[in-house]
Design a protein around this motif. Structure first.
Motif, PDB file in Angstrom:
ATOM      1  N   THR A  23       0.825  -1.224   0.000  1.00 32.02           N
ATOM      2  CA  THR A  23       0.000   0.000   0.000  1.00 32.02           C
ATOM      3  C   THR A  23       0.854   1.267   0.000  1.00 32.02           C
ATOM      4  O   THR A  23       0.412   2.318  -0.465  1.00 32.02           O
ATOM      5  N   ILE A  26       1.352   2.591  -3.470  1.00 29.73           N
ATOM      6  CA  ILE A  26       0.167   2.947  -4.243  1.00 29.73           C
ATOM      7  C   ILE A  26      -0.102   4.436  -4.070  1.00 29.73           C
ATOM      8  O   ILE A  26      -0.265   4.923  -2.954  1.00 29.73           O
ATOM      9  N   THR A  27      -0.105   5.160  -5.152  1.00 28.59           N
ATOM     10  CA  THR A  27      -0.365   6.604  -5.091  1.00 28.59           C
ATOM     11  C   THR A  27      -1.782   6.886  -5.607  1.00 28.59           C
ATOM     12  O   THR A  27      -2.164   6.440  -6.677  1.00 28.59           O
ATOM     13  N   ALA A  28      -2.540   7.612  -4.812  1.00 30.96           N
ATOM     14  CA  ALA A  28      -3.906   7.987  -5.194  1.00 30.96           C
ATOM     15  C   ALA A  28      -4.298   9.235  -4.421  1.00 30.96           C
ATOM     16  O   ALA A  28      -3.711   9.553  -3.382  1.00 30.96           O
ATOM     17  N   ASN A  30      -7.092   9.745  -2.834  1.00 31.92           N
ATOM     18  CA  ASN A  30      -7.767   9.373  -1.589  1.00 31.92           C
ATOM     19  C   ASN A  30      -6.915   8.336  -0.853  1.00 31.92           C
ATOM     20  O   ASN A  30      -6.927   7.156  -1.180  1.00 31.92           O
ATOM     21  N   SER A  34      -7.239   4.195  -0.984  1.00 31.71           N
ATOM     22  CA  SER A  34      -6.137   3.457  -1.609  1.00 31.71           C
ATOM     23  C   SER A  34      -5.454   2.519  -0.628  1.00 31.71           C
ATOM     24  O   SER A  34      -4.731   1.609  -1.041  1.00 31.71           O
ATOM     25  N   THR A  35      -5.656   2.726   0.653  1.00 31.35           N
ATOM     26  CA  THR A  35      -5.079   1.840   1.663  1.00 31.35           C
ATOM     27  C   THR A  35      -6.025   0.692   1.993  1.00 31.35           C
ATOM     28  O   THR A  35      -5.606  -0.470   2.095  1.00 31.35           O
TER      29      THR A  35
END
Length: 480
Positions: A23, A26-28, A30, A34-35
């Motif tokens: 996680t 992971i770039t997002a 929100n 995203s987690t």
């Protein structure tokens, strides 16, 4: 037993750690979503594999009860730390919580950096629920009926529900005095509204211009008094500088000469000699005492008039309050609008930070009547975790707030608020000019008596003169 413990270590130790590390990359937009999404997906996959293992075992469903323990464990320690911290996710105690949930350590590390405290509960819970849900879904599809100790199952579920309920109660009680963050997006975090339209460096600024050339100008930058002040006063002193300081927008050190750090910090900067003139309301008792301790004498020059106003949502039936009613609201004596002729709704009374100009005037109105604790908000601080600060006004149906008339109706331009009359007298320009409105306040230019900069005194005289007062009026304040 050893085999079961190995399975638990795998499904609730090794796999969550792997997902937690994934996680991080992971770039997002929100962070919460995203987690949690990878944890749910990973939990479903882990639950699928776990169900296959359980189905191959003798008395397979007997061991399925073990998968409820992590849920109860998470709920219990979350409830305990909610009680310890009072529901404040910025408390240091949550570091210990992270140690007790070490499999989620990478996520909790990011949680503290991003200020997203909700993940302390929802990260482990989303994974564990996904595992349990998938196991029982597979059992349902395979038409396998679990045979486990019903008393143990009921006990675990009872513990889970009670723990979640306890944590939820703490959160509910906290929600009455602590709100989600709105945050300040402007002025380096000092300002609650966009000051760009009033900046001297903005070629499209809306600063007023004089009808004729200024009778007073300062050419050399080292002779220009350095200005700072309250948020509501920024348009005034920015307009003064724009008019009097020659080529101010072209100077390399413009932000040192015309700065904004809000009331609390600008007073400190005035006393330390970083700025020469502070613009805003009268100083608080603490600020006056600060000056005395430093052996400084403040000179307060009134340059305009303003109204200190209270406002509510336009749908509120209450149109006027008297001074005693305001004192009762902000002391906590009156808690419902029905006591004032309004709806049967709890009064949400917003305040401002201690030593701000508007809070100082509220304290003056309250006199010896103690002011109740202000509403607060949890503010994500990026690399600094979460802090608590006094909540900014929210225009809920049952809210009441206060500010200066110009700031509330001009700078913010909020048409969704209704200014209240005080003792039946509205804060109109006419009532402010005549000081008929009870909470008429002065806008001051405050200097230090021992400041020897020779341009300060003529600058102050110009502010009080016709051209300075013309600027004051064009900005939206009332002539002195």
């Amino acid at each position: 037993m050893g085999k079961n413990m190995l399975q638990m270590f795998l499904y609730f130790g090794v796999i969550p750690v792997v997902i937690s590390f994934i996680t991080i990359f992971i770039t997002a937009d929100n962070f919460l979503f995203s987690t949690i999404l990878p944890l749910i997906i990973g939990g479903c996959i882990a639950g699928g594999y776990a169900s296959r293992t359980l189905l191959r075992q003798d008395e397979n469903s007997t061991h399925s009860l073990l998968f409820l323990f992590p849920l109860a464990y998470t709920a219990v320690i979350w409830a305990i730390f909610m009680l310890i911290s009072g529901g404040f996710y910025g408390a240091d105690s949550w570091l210990s919580y992270g140690i007790l949930h070490i499999a989620m350590a990478p996520i909790f590390f990011m949680t503290m950096l991003m200020g997203e405290g909700r993940l302390f509960l929802w990260a482990p819970l989303s994974y564990e629920l996904a595992v349990v849900f998938t196991i029982f879904l597979v059992f349902l599809i395979k038409r396998v009926r679990p045979t486990f100790d019903k008393k143990q199952a009921v006990t675990l579920l009872t513990v889970f529900v009670l723990a979640m309920g306890t944590g939820a109660v703490v959160q509910w009680e906290r929600s009455k005095t602590v709100l989600p963050s709105y945050g300040f997006e402007y002025g380096g975090g000092y300002s609650s509204t966009d000051l760009t339209p009033y900046e001297v460096t903005n070629p499209s600024n809306i600063l007023p211009k004089l009808e004729s050339p200024s009778t007073f100008t300062i050419k050399n930058s080292f002779e220009m008094p350095r200005l700072d002040g309250a948020e509501a006063a920024y348009p005034v002193y920015s307009a003064f500088a724009n008019t009097v300081y020659e080529n101010i927008s072209q100077l390399d050190n413009v932000w040192d000469i015309v700065s904004f750090t809000n009331t609390i910090y600008s007073y400190e900067r005035l006393l330390s000699g970083e700025v020469d003139i502070y613009f805003g309301a009268e100083p608080s008792k603490e600020q006056q005492e600060m000056a005395k301790r430093q052996g400084k004498e403040m000179v307060m020059t009134p340059i305009g008039k303003e109204a200190f106003v209270f406002f509510v949502n336009p749908d509120n039936k209450v149109d006027s309050l008297d001074v005693s009613e305001i004192q009762s609201i902000y002391s906590g004596k009156i808690k419902n609008w029905s006591e004032l002729g309004g709806k049967n709704e709890r009064i949400i009374a917003f305040q401002r930070p201690k030593n701000s100009g508007s809070q100082t005037l509220l304290e003056k109105i309250m006199g010896d009547t103690p002011i109740m604790e202000p509403l607060k908000e949890d503010v994500p601080e990026g690399m600094g975790g979460i802090i608590e600060q006094v909540a900014d006004y929210r225009n809920y149906d049952n809210s009441i707030g206060f500010s200066f008339r110009f700031f509330a109706t001009g700078m913010r331009g909020n048409s969704d608020i209704k200014l209240l009359a005080i003792d039946g007298i509205e804060p109109s320009p006419e009532n402010i000019a005549s000081e008929k409105y009870p909470f008429t306040a002065n806008l001051y230019a405050i200097t230090l008596k021992d400041n020897t900069k020779n341009t300060i005194e003529p600058f102050l005289e110009w502010m009080k003169g016709p051209q300075g007062q013309e600027i004051i009026e064009k900005i939206g304040y009332i002539r002195n």
